[in-house]
Write a protein that holds these residues in place. Sequence first.
Motif, PDB file in Angstrom:
ATOM      1  N   LEU A   6      42.134  39.355  14.303  1.00  0.00           N
ATOM      2  CA  LEU A   6      43.140  39.896  15.223  1.00  0.00           C
ATOM      3  C   LEU A   6      42.559  41.005  16.086  1.00  0.00           C
ATOM      4  CD1 LEU A   6      46.122  39.862  16.113  1.00  0.00           C
ATOM      5  CD2 LEU A   6      46.584  41.520  14.291  1.00  0.00           C
ATOM      6  N   LEU A   7      41.664  41.809  15.535  1.00  0.00           N
ATOM      7  CA  LEU A   7      41.044  42.894  16.299  1.00  0.00           C
ATOM      8  C   LEU A   7      40.220  42.369  17.471  1.00  0.00           C
ATOM      9  CD1 LEU A   7      39.793  45.199  13.382  1.00  0.00           C
ATOM     10  CD2 LEU A   7      41.723  45.619  14.920  1.00  0.00           C
ATOM     11  N   ALA A   8      39.692  41.155  17.331  1.00  0.00           N
ATOM     12  CA  ALA A   8      38.843  40.591  18.375  1.00  0.00           C
ATOM     13  C   ALA A   8      39.632  40.235  19.626  1.00  0.00           C
ATOM     14  CB  ALA A   8      38.123  39.352  17.846  1.00  0.00           C
ATOM     15  N   ALA A   9      40.923  39.941  19.498  1.00  0.00           N
ATOM     16  CA  ALA A   9      41.721  39.504  20.652  1.00  0.00           C
ATOM     17  C   ALA A   9      41.833  40.585  21.723  1.00  0.00           C
ATOM     18  CB  ALA A   9      43.104  39.039  20.189  1.00  0.00           C
ATOM     19  N   PRO A  10      42.371  41.797  21.422  1.00  0.00           N
ATOM     20  CA  PRO A  10      42.466  42.821  22.469  1.00  0.00           C
ATOM     21  C   PRO A  10      41.106  43.302  22.935  1.00  0.00           C
ATOM     22  CG  PRO A  10      43.081  43.737  20.325  1.00  0.00           C
ATOM     23  CD  PRO A  10      42.966  42.256  20.150  1.00  0.00           C
ATOM     24  N   ALA A  11      40.125  43.364  22.009  1.00  0.00           N
ATOM     25  CA  ALA A  11      38.790  43.815  22.405  1.00  0.00           C
ATOM     26  C   ALA A  11      38.194  42.885  23.464  1.00  0.00           C
ATOM     27  CB  ALA A  11      37.884  43.881  21.175  1.00  0.00           C
ATOM     28  N   THR A  12      38.314  41.580  23.255  1.00  0.00           N
ATOM     29  CA  THR A  12      37.782  40.605  24.211  1.00  0.00           C
ATOM     30  C   THR A  12      38.518  40.676  25.540  1.00  0.00           C
ATOM     31  OG1 THR A  12      37.305  39.151  22.333  1.00  0.00           O
ATOM     32  CG2 THR A  12      37.186  38.174  24.517  1.00  0.00           C
ATOM     33  N   ALA A  13      39.845  40.778  25.494  1.00  0.00           N
ATOM     34  CA  ALA A  13      40.637  40.844  26.731  1.00  0.00           C
ATOM     35  C   ALA A  13      40.265  42.060  27.569  1.00  0.00           C
ATOM     36  CB  ALA A  13      42.129  40.867  26.387  1.00  0.00           C
ATOM     37  N   ILE A  14      40.112  43.219  26.926  1.00  0.00           N
ATOM     38  CA  ILE A  14      39.760  44.445  27.647  1.00  0.00           C
ATOM     39  C   ILE A  14      38.371  44.334  28.253  1.00  0.00           C
ATOM     40  CG2 ILE A  14      39.248  46.905  27.350  1.00  0.00           C
ATOM     41  CD1 ILE A  14      41.457  46.925  25.175  1.00  0.00           C
ATOM     42  N   CYS A  15      37.426  43.807  27.505  1.00  0.00           N
ATOM     43  CA  CYS A  15      36.048  43.689  27.993  1.00  0.00           C
ATOM     44  C   CYS A  15      35.953  42.758  29.195  1.00  0.00           C
ATOM     45  CB  CYS A  15      35.135  43.209  26.876  1.00  0.00           C
ATOM     46  SG  CYS A  15      34.872  44.434  25.588  1.00  0.00           S
ATOM     47  N   PHE A  16      36.689  41.659  29.182  1.00  0.00           N
ATOM     48  CA  PHE A  16      36.665  40.755  30.325  1.00  0.00           C
ATOM     49  C   PHE A  16      37.290  41.408  31.555  1.00  0.00           C
ATOM     50  CE2 PHE A  16      36.005  37.014  27.431  1.00  0.00           C
ATOM     51  CZ  PHE A  16      34.810  36.625  28.013  1.00  0.00           C
ATOM     52  N   LYS A  17      38.277  42.243  31.359  1.00  0.00           N
ATOM     53  CA  LYS A  17      38.856  42.973  32.483  1.00  0.00           C
ATOM     54  C   LYS A  17      37.822  43.906  33.108  1.00  0.00           C
ATOM     55  CE  LYS A  17      43.849  42.944  31.713  1.00  0.00           C
ATOM     56  NZ  LYS A  17      44.085  42.268  33.000  1.00  0.00           N
ATOM     57  N   ILE A  18      37.046  44.577  32.247  1.00  0.00           N
ATOM     58  CA  ILE A  18      35.981  45.458  32.743  1.00  0.00           C
ATOM     59  C   ILE A  18      34.960  44.664  33.548  1.00  0.00           C
ATOM     60  CG2 ILE A  18      34.042  46.911  32.025  1.00  0.00           C
ATOM     61  CD1 ILE A  18      35.740  47.756  29.612  1.00  0.00           C
ATOM     62  N   LEU A  19      34.536  43.524  33.008  1.00  0.00           N
ATOM     63  CA  LEU A  19      33.559  42.684  33.698  1.00  0.00           C
ATOM     64  C   LEU A  19      34.122  42.125  34.998  1.00  0.00           C
ATOM     65  CD1 LEU A  19      31.999  40.726  30.696  1.00  0.00           C
ATOM     66  CD2 LEU A  19      30.964  42.600  31.981  1.00  0.00           C
ATOM     67  N   ASP A  20      35.395  41.749  35.010  1.00  0.00           N
ATOM     68  CA  ASP A  20      36.016  41.201  36.214  1.00  0.00           C
ATOM     69  C   ASP A  20      36.110  42.251  37.317  1.00  0.00           C
ATOM     70  OD1 ASP A  20      36.319  38.683  35.206  1.00  0.00           O
ATOM     71  OD2 ASP A  20      38.348  39.013  34.457  1.00  0.00           O
ATOM     72  N   ILE A  21      36.432  43.491  36.950  1.00  0.00           N
ATOM     73  CA  ILE A  21      36.510  44.568  37.944  1.00  0.00           C
ATOM     74  C   ILE A  21      35.146  44.806  38.568  1.00  0.00           C
ATOM     75  CG2 ILE A  21      36.862  47.053  38.231  1.00  0.00           C
ATOM     76  CD1 ILE A  21      39.056  46.829  36.068  1.00  0.00           C
ATOM     77  N   SER A  22      34.117  44.823  37.725  1.00  0.00           N
ATOM     78  CA  SER A  22      32.759  45.014  38.224  1.00  0.00           C
ATOM     79  C   SER A  22      32.302  43.828  39.050  1.00  0.00           C
ATOM     80  CB  SER A  22      31.808  45.217  37.047  1.00  0.00           C
ATOM     81  OG  SER A  22      30.473  45.278  37.483  1.00  0.00           O
ATOM     82  N   ASP A  23      32.720  42.642  38.644  1.00  0.00           N
ATOM     83  CA  ASP A  23      32.278  41.422  39.320  1.00  0.00           C
ATOM     84  C   ASP A  23      32.854  41.305  40.720  1.00  0.00           C
ATOM     85  OD1 ASP A  23      30.685  39.009  38.775  1.00  0.00           O
ATOM     86  OD2 ASP A  23      32.548  37.992  39.282  1.00  0.00           O
ATOM     87  N   GLN A  24      34.005  41.926  40.957  1.00  0.00           N
ATOM     88  CA  GLN A  24      34.612  41.878  42.283  1.00  0.00           C
ATOM     89  C   GLN A  24      33.773  42.624  43.310  1.00  0.00           C
ATOM     90  OE1 GLN A  24      38.555  43.390  41.730  1.00  0.00           O
ATOM     91  NE2 GLN A  24      39.245  41.598  40.566  1.00  0.00           N
ATOM     92  N   GLU A  25      32.905  43.533  42.815  1.00  0.00           N
ATOM     93  CA  GLU A  25      32.067  44.317  43.705  1.00  0.00           C
ATOM     94  C   GLU A  25      30.755  43.617  44.016  1.00  0.00           C
ATOM     95  OE1 GLU A  25      31.578  47.882  41.552  1.00  0.00           O
ATOM     96  OE2 GLU A  25      33.726  48.356  41.486  1.00  0.00           O
ATOM     97  N   THR A  26      30.486  42.495  43.345  1.00  0.00           N
ATOM     98  CA  THR A  26      29.234  41.762  43.545  1.00  0.00           C
ATOM     99  C   THR A  26      29.543  40.308  43.877  1.00  0.00           C
ATOM    100  OG1 THR A  26      29.114  41.247  41.193  1.00  0.00           O
ATOM    101  CG2 THR A  26      28.030  43.262  41.923  1.00  0.00           C
ATOM    102  N   ASP A  27      28.480  39.513  44.027  1.00  0.00           N
ATOM    103  CA  ASP A  27      28.662  38.083  44.321  1.00  0.00           C
ATOM    104  C   ASP A  27      29.110  37.366  43.064  1.00  0.00           C
ATOM    105  OD1 ASP A  27      27.867  38.414  46.913  1.00  0.00           O
ATOM    106  OD2 ASP A  27      25.738  38.077  46.457  1.00  0.00           O
TER     107      ASP A  27
END
Length: 399
Positions: A170-191
């Motif tokens: 269960l701990l893995a669910a929110p951790a994964t969701a938050i991390c992908f949000k971080i990566l998606d925000i950063s990815d919007q600034e690059t190709d």
Amino acid sequence: MDIRNRFALILIFVSLSFGSFADEAAQVTFALRLADNTSSVSALLAAGLIGGILSGPIAPTILQCIGPHKTMPAVFLLQSLLIAIASLANHIWSYIAISMALGCTGSLLWTAIMVTIPSYTNEERRIDRITRVTQSVRNMGYVGGPALGGFLYGIADNSRGLLLLASLVLLAAPATAICFKILDISDQETDHAPTQKKKNAGFALPDLLRSARVIRAVSPLLMTVMLTSTLNVLLIFRVRTELQLSAETYGLVISTLSIGLILGPVALSGIFARFGDAAGASIAASIIGLGILWVALTNVAWSIMCATFLIGAANGIQNALMASFMMKAIDPQRRVNHMPAYVFCIQTAVLLGFMSAGLINISRVSDALMAVGVATAIVGGCGFALNSKNRSSIIANRR
């Protein structure tokens, strides 16, 4: 890549290890509850494989509807719920149903991972690097999951052990969701690497197999997987029944194989990748075959351990290189359709291998292992010839 993104990737890998551990740990816990009936344990293991096969046709629709990034946290939530329900169950059919569901969700998780990795980058080196680490993390689950399941079963009663496991997942669910949000925000600034448009979602096995390049690469892999899956069944009879070695020795044999599975992708895949992903995977298949032949011919415990380490390392290399190959070979617009079909093929080959092993007479285990080893080495050699020739022609055309 900045520190924030590195931290997010590390946390995702840790979360994925939880998902990988969960399937194996839960299966071991179920098996311990049913340890007085061999047919029940066999049905349990088969149910997990069948669940993985069934995920193939439904995965494209799920990945298309909610996206691979959201699929992973959703899988963790569902796995946690299933394991929690299992803590209340007390009947063989309940365990088999839950085992099948966990096999399905586990296969869906790794399909989502294979779709997600190339969506963040077009650089082949980064795809290779991330894939190798991911494969090692996945293999850590196969190694540590049974130990975790036995540990939880031993330190707590049946129900509490499974509830502890459910909490971990269960701990893995929110951790994964938050991390992908971080990566998606950063990815919007690059190709951003191209992603599949929301159309034509469906199970595309025939479409996948229309590609001659994919057929050349996947056919040797599937034959190798089917042949080597018999080793998982026959190895215990070779060590315990034929050679009359101790249970501790068998445990060490399995441990060396597991260490090879973990180290192979991250430490050795780069060497084989120089021949091309598909050709390198075929070389690894030949090495697996030679390792199985070694197991069949030797009678010494330390020699068998060396052979199983070789088999594990080559198996890890083959899986990592083929995953990288598929990520690069499949059109980005078709990944959601084709990756589930690829995973479906792998799971089916594993099941066929297990079923074939069940037909082998215990008195002919060594002969069967020799035949499997020779056949696997030959298939790997043929695969290398096909795929190295194909790679040479591609390079020549580019020039």
